[in-house]
Design a protein around this motif. Structure first.
Motif, short mmCIF file in Angstrom:
data_model
loop_
_atom_site.label_atom_id
_atom_site.label_comp_id
_atom_site.label_asym_id
_atom_site.label_seq_id
_atom_site.Cartn_x
_atom_site.Cartn_y
_atom_site.Cartn_z
N SER A 62 0.81 -1.22 0.00
CA SER A 62 0.00 0.00 0.00
C SER A 62 0.84 1.26 0.00
CB SER A 62 -0.94 0.00 1.21
OG SER A 62 -0.19 -0.02 2.41
N SER B 62 -4.65 -3.99 0.24
CA SER B 62 -5.68 -3.07 0.73
C SER B 62 -6.02 -1.98 -0.28
CB SER B 62 -5.22 -2.41 2.03
OG SER B 62 -4.03 -1.68 1.82
N ASP B 76 -9.35 -7.88 -1.61
CA ASP B 76 -7.89 -7.79 -1.63
C ASP B 76 -7.28 -7.98 -3.02
OD1 ASP B 76 -8.06 -10.51 -2.08
OD2 ASP B 76 -7.26 -11.10 -0.15
N SER C 62 -5.28 -6.46 5.81
CA SER C 62 -5.89 -5.50 6.73
C SER C 62 -7.36 -5.26 6.44
CB SER C 62 -5.13 -4.18 6.68
OG SER C 62 -5.19 -3.63 5.38
N VAL C 63 -7.84 -5.61 5.25
CA VAL C 63 -9.25 -5.39 4.91
C VAL C 63 -10.16 -6.46 5.51
CG1 VAL C 63 -8.65 -4.21 2.77
CG2 VAL C 63 -9.08 -6.67 2.73
N ARG C 66 -13.41 -5.79 7.62
CA ARG C 66 -14.47 -4.90 7.10
C ARG C 66 -15.86 -5.49 7.23
NH1 ARG C 66 -11.69 -1.94 1.87
NH2 ARG C 66 -10.24 -0.69 3.11
#
Lengths: 96, 96, 96, 96, 96
Positions: A62, B62, B76, C62-63, C66
């Motif tokens: 990212s 992300s 993702d 990291s998603v 959600r």
């Protein structure tokens, strides 16, 4: 970051609007001796003016858009430096 | 980013609400010569109107939702470009 | 995202407080033909009511939170869909 | 985090402005016994004053800049500790 | 998340200030049967009071600090649960 060599370029007319104007470089990961490593090429956005045949440092994930003007581009790899020199030692018991 | 080819589609009735209306494409990573690479397919959201048999660029991690209208979707991987051409050179000592 | 099959469940009494009440499913990555892929199982939080033996789509990184009510849970994988059908074509020269 | 040994340094004149003044160290991942692991070296920013031949802990991903003064640098790996000792047990049935 | 077993501890006097007071555990990824998997150990911060020989769940990536008091620590792996039981079924055609 990883070491790579720029071997080519991808063109795509239909693409995310935030990729318009970016240079998408085919970048082959390399070993310290300059030979290709076993993993295949990645497509990385150029942020430093890299050209074909140049050895580079590229970043993944990212953080890749940090050197781009469009910070919200959907990009996961970017070239962030062009290598001048690699200095390293063959340490005992460490197989490079 | 990685190169891939769209080979199919997944349908799922029970799914995260933020995935409703997304196109989930089965995308096989490919090498520069168009052959499948050794890693298996990924499921990527289409953001550029890709279809079966098209060669694409996809992004992982992300940042994948940046081209989607639902930025908070649990996604993702996304297709962010359709390849027109790949231009590359066989550099000496670099094994593509 | 990746395809997987739910094969079991992990229980842990001592865990991060944000994991209390989550269902931690042992999920084996699978190929398009339904066979296990070579990589080992991941532990994914269920966000869609998946059960043992169901084929699912899971997301990594990291998603993953959600789809959870506790967005700040320390979680890097989540099941976000249950597969109805996989439609795909064997494209020439593409080895699935 | 991973264990590594610093084996060298990369210099790059043309690079992202946020990398000016950083020390880019060639870091070889190592096993617990100090031998190189099978994966190749990474380029990690030094945040703790590491030198050639020192065994270190390095971190990967978007958190890598947390120990840097320039938090917005395009960096995905950083050395965040210098190893004093590794204490570990050979557990039955666990192959280290 | 992944399954692992705690096999030891790393000590580092020179380290990022946000790592002071953290317990850095050498954690070997394991298979469902408890045997070590082929990938090498990771260094994970303990957030649940894990000890040597305990089987644990660990998380990777930027979410790893969520269970720590120092959320801005440069950490990419954390132990977030101690396994009580693993229940799983050998499904037909799925090779665990």
């Amino acid at each position: 970051m990883q070491l790579g060599i720029v071997v080519g370029r991808v063109t795509a007319t239909r693409k995310d609007p935030n990729l318009v104007g970016t240079k998408l470089l085919i970048t082959q990961p390399i070993q310290l001796n300059g030979k290709a490593s076993s993993s295949g090429p990645v497509i990385a956005v150029d942020t430093v003016g890299a050209g074909i045949g140049e050895k580079v440092i590229y970043v993944s994930g990212s953080v890749a858009t940090r050197g781009m003007s469009k910070k919200e581009a959907p990009v996961d790899a970017a070239i962030i430096g062009i290598i001048d020199t690699l200095e390293y030692e063959e340490l005992e018991g460490v197989n490079l």
